[in-house]
Scaffold this active site. Sequence first.
Site, PDB file in Angstrom:
ATOM      1  N   ALA A  66      71.911  23.942 -47.594  1.00  0.00           N
ATOM      2  CA  ALA A  66      71.293  25.084 -48.261  1.00  0.00           C
ATOM      3  C   ALA A  66      70.652  25.954 -47.183  1.00  0.00           C
ATOM      4  O   ALA A  66      70.297  25.462 -46.098  1.00  0.00           O
ATOM      5  CB  ALA A  66      70.247  24.585 -49.243  1.00  0.00           C
ATOM      6  N   GLY A 109      73.134  20.356 -48.542  1.00  0.00           N
ATOM      7  CA  GLY A 109      73.912  20.997 -49.596  1.00  0.00           C
ATOM      8  C   GLY A 109      75.401  21.063 -49.271  1.00  0.00           C
ATOM      9  O   GLY A 109      76.230  21.112 -50.183  1.00  0.00           O
ATOM     10  N   GLU A 112      76.731  17.826 -50.320  1.00  0.00           N
ATOM     11  CA  GLU A 112      76.658  17.792 -51.793  1.00  0.00           C
ATOM     12  C   GLU A 112      77.756  18.654 -52.422  1.00  0.00           C
ATOM     13  O   GLU A 112      78.353  18.279 -53.429  1.00  0.00           O
ATOM     14  CB  GLU A 112      75.267  18.264 -52.241  1.00  0.00           C
ATOM     15  CG  GLU A 112      74.187  17.284 -51.794  1.00  0.00           C
ATOM     16  CD  GLU A 112      72.782  17.833 -51.970  1.00  0.00           C
ATOM     17  OE1 GLU A 112      72.455  18.861 -51.320  1.00  0.00           O
ATOM     18  OE2 GLU A 112      72.016  17.270 -52.752  1.00  0.00           O
ATOM     19  N   GLU A 132      67.772  16.280 -45.505  1.00  0.00           N
ATOM     20  CA  GLU A 132      66.656  17.006 -46.132  1.00  0.00           C
ATOM     21  C   GLU A 132      65.299  16.412 -45.779  1.00  0.00           C
ATOM     22  O   GLU A 132      64.313  17.126 -45.632  1.00  0.00           O
ATOM     23  CB  GLU A 132      66.830  17.035 -47.657  1.00  0.00           C
ATOM     24  CG  GLU A 132      67.942  17.924 -48.173  1.00  0.00           C
ATOM     25  CD  GLU A 132      69.300  17.243 -48.248  1.00  0.00           C
ATOM     26  OE1 GLU A 132      69.468  16.145 -47.654  1.00  0.00           O
ATOM     27  OE2 GLU A 132      70.191  17.809 -48.890  1.00  0.00           O
TER      28      GLU A 132
HETATM   29  N1  CAA Z   1      70.132  27.234 -43.182  1.00  0.00           N
HETATM   30  C1  CAA Z   1      69.985  28.413 -42.555  1.00  0.00           C
HETATM   31  N2  CAA Z   1      70.509  28.668 -41.342  1.00  0.00           N
HETATM   32  C2  CAA Z   1      71.196  27.687 -40.733  1.00  0.00           C
HETATM   33  C3  CAA Z   1      71.374  26.429 -41.325  1.00  0.00           C
HETATM   34  C4  CAA Z   1      70.807  26.226 -42.615  1.00  0.00           C
HETATM   35  N3  CAA Z   1      70.974  25.070 -43.295  1.00  0.00           N
HETATM   36  N4  CAA Z   1      72.091  25.646 -40.481  1.00  0.00           N
HETATM   37  C5  CAA Z   1      72.350  26.393 -39.392  1.00  0.00           C
HETATM   38  N5  CAA Z   1      71.810  27.629 -39.549  1.00  0.00           N
HETATM   39  C6  CAA Z   1      71.836  28.759 -38.603  1.00  0.00           C
HETATM   40  C7  CAA Z   1      70.899  28.514 -37.435  1.00  0.00           C
HETATM   41  O1  CAA Z   1      69.582  28.865 -37.788  1.00  0.00           O
HETATM   42  C8  CAA Z   1      71.500  29.415 -36.396  1.00  0.00           C
HETATM   43  O2  CAA Z   1      71.135  30.743 -36.665  1.00  0.00           O
HETATM   44  P1  CAA Z   1      70.548  31.681 -35.472  1.00  0.00           P
HETATM   45  O3  CAA Z   1      71.723  31.818 -34.530  1.00  0.00           O
HETATM   46  O4  CAA Z   1      70.191  32.944 -36.167  1.00  0.00           O
HETATM   47  O5  CAA Z   1      69.421  30.943 -34.851  1.00  0.00           O
HETATM   48  C9  CAA Z   1      72.999  29.302 -36.655  1.00  0.00           C
HETATM   49  O6  CAA Z   1      73.137  28.836 -38.004  1.00  0.00           O
HETATM   50  C10 CAA Z   1      73.709  28.303 -35.757  1.00  0.00           C
HETATM   51  O7  CAA Z   1      73.014  27.075 -35.857  1.00  0.00           O
HETATM   52  P2  CAA Z   1      72.492  26.256 -34.585  1.00  0.00           P
HETATM   53  O8  CAA Z   1      72.165  27.175 -33.465  1.00  0.00           O
HETATM   54  O9  CAA Z   1      71.393  25.345 -35.062  1.00  0.00           O
HETATM   55  O10 CAA Z   1      73.824  25.434 -34.229  1.00  0.00           O
HETATM   56  P3  CAA Z   1      73.913  24.031 -33.476  1.00  0.00           P
HETATM   57  O11 CAA Z   1      75.374  23.846 -33.214  1.00  0.00           O
HETATM   58  O12 CAA Z   1      72.952  23.964 -32.356  1.00  0.00           O
HETATM   59  O13 CAA Z   1      73.415  22.942 -34.563  1.00  0.00           O
HETATM   60  C11 CAA Z   1      73.316  21.917 -36.755  1.00  0.00           C
HETATM   61  C12 CAA Z   1      74.163  22.714 -35.734  1.00  0.00           C
HETATM   62  C13 CAA Z   1      73.022  20.513 -36.210  1.00  0.00           C
HETATM   63  C14 CAA Z   1      74.136  21.824 -38.035  1.00  0.00           C
HETATM   64  C15 CAA Z   1      71.971  22.657 -37.012  1.00  0.00           C
HETATM   65  O14 CAA Z   1      72.283  24.007 -37.296  1.00  0.00           O
HETATM   66  C16 CAA Z   1      71.186  22.112 -38.170  1.00  0.00           C
HETATM   67  O15 CAA Z   1      70.536  21.093 -38.028  1.00  0.00           O
HETATM   68  N6  CAA Z   1      71.200  22.799 -39.325  1.00  0.00           N
HETATM   69  C17 CAA Z   1      70.414  22.430 -40.496  1.00  0.00           C
HETATM   70  C18 CAA Z   1      70.989  21.213 -41.196  1.00  0.00           C
HETATM   71  C19 CAA Z   1      70.128  20.864 -42.382  1.00  0.00           C
HETATM   72  O16 CAA Z   1      68.982  20.488 -42.264  1.00  0.00           O
HETATM   73  N7  CAA Z   1      70.707  20.965 -43.601  1.00  0.00           N
HETATM   74  C20 CAA Z   1      70.014  20.651 -44.829  1.00  0.00           C
HETATM   75  C21 CAA Z   1      69.442  21.896 -45.419  1.00  0.00           C
HETATM   76  S1  CAA Z   1      68.359  21.571 -46.794  1.00  0.00           S
HETATM   77  C22 CAA Z   1      69.393  21.350 -48.110  1.00  0.00           C
HETATM   78  O17 CAA Z   1      70.589  21.422 -47.997  1.00  0.00           O
HETATM   79  C23 CAA Z   1      68.691  21.073 -49.413  1.00  0.00           C
HETATM   80  C24 CAA Z   1      69.594  20.607 -50.503  1.00  0.00           C
HETATM   81  O18 CAA Z   1      69.888  19.464 -50.691  1.00  0.00           O
HETATM   82  C25 CAA Z   1      70.093  21.530 -51.455  1.00  0.00           C
END
Ligand code: CAA
Length: 258
Positions: A66, A109, A112, A132
């Site tokens: 998400a 998400g 999911e 999460e």
């Molecule tokens: N939401 C918003 N933006 C996101 C994102 C997310 N879930 N995942 C990645 N992005 C964005 C980053 O912020 C970044 O944007 P900027 O260039 O503007 O900074 C861009 O995508 C590229 O990401 P990274 O620079 O972080 O890329 P990376 O290769 O270094 O890392 C990753 C990849 C390990 C997937 C890392 O992006 C990450 O940890 N993302 C979040 C994963 C996460 O926590 N997901 C769960 C979300 S909560 C949820 O989903 C709730 C639910 O159950 C409904």
Amino acid sequence: MTDFETILLDRKGRVGIVTLNRPKALNALNSQLMREVVAAVEELDADDEIGAILLTGSEKAFAAGADIKEMAPKTFAEVYAEDLFSQWDRLSSVRKPIVAAVSGYALGGGCELAMLCDFIIASDTAKFGQPEIKLGVIPGIGGSQRLTRAVGKAKAMDMCLTGRNMDAEEAERAGLVSRIVPAAELFDVALETATTIASMSLPVAIMAKEAVNRSFETTLAEGVKFERRVFHSTFATADQKEGMAAFVEKRAPEFKHA
Ligand code: CAA
């Protein structure tokens, strides 16, 4: 056909293809993307020329979860009042088979959403996780429920409590994905698979999907009875007559989806 900004919608033969397309955010699922995926999939479900749906992302990310930036400032009152993420439930009412083709990150998400599909074909680079808890929340699109049904309590607890990722091998061993293919072949294999499904009798494919899904909602005895009744009703289709006649006559069936 509707215009979309965060996804691509394409049709190849009887397969509808929905590609998540927010590359700069690793296909993070914001509210616009949620609305568009649901609308596109429902459009394909209602289209008589479509027999199966393929949902995919990019090579680097199916979806990284998400959209955290969109979610972060929201209050309890807001997420509760809008029933945040409830629209995703509409995908579970889709009647046609949906295949997920997952490469790279399928986190939160993203994992999911893949599990909301009927089955997952993964590339060897796929990574699944419910991270999460590292953000101070829990899964919100069914992860704690569908992951547990897919891989069992031990692994689901491990994933939801530590936030660690599973690679494709572990996901296949655990039963989360149906098969693993090399990343470069993922799209072709997934399209071929969806094309095979779409070549079957559509009403019968819908019945098969409904019968498998019933196993999650009912007792074994009731589920087996439901299956038998639906099996009986396949004999009301022209496609049952055609499928069995084709076998006897040693030729390929020509299903009319009727
Ligand atoms: N939401 C918003 N933006 C996101 C994102 C997310 N879930 N995942 C990645 N992005 C964005 C980053 O912020 C970044 O944007 P900027 O260039 O503007 O900074 C861009 O995508 C590229 O990401 P990274 O620079 O972080 O890329 P990376 O290769 O270094 O890392 C990753 C990849 C390990 C997937 C890392 O992006 C990450 O940890 N993302 C979040 C994963 C996460 O926590 N997901 C769960 C979300 S909560 C949820 O989903 C709730 C639910 O159950 C409904």
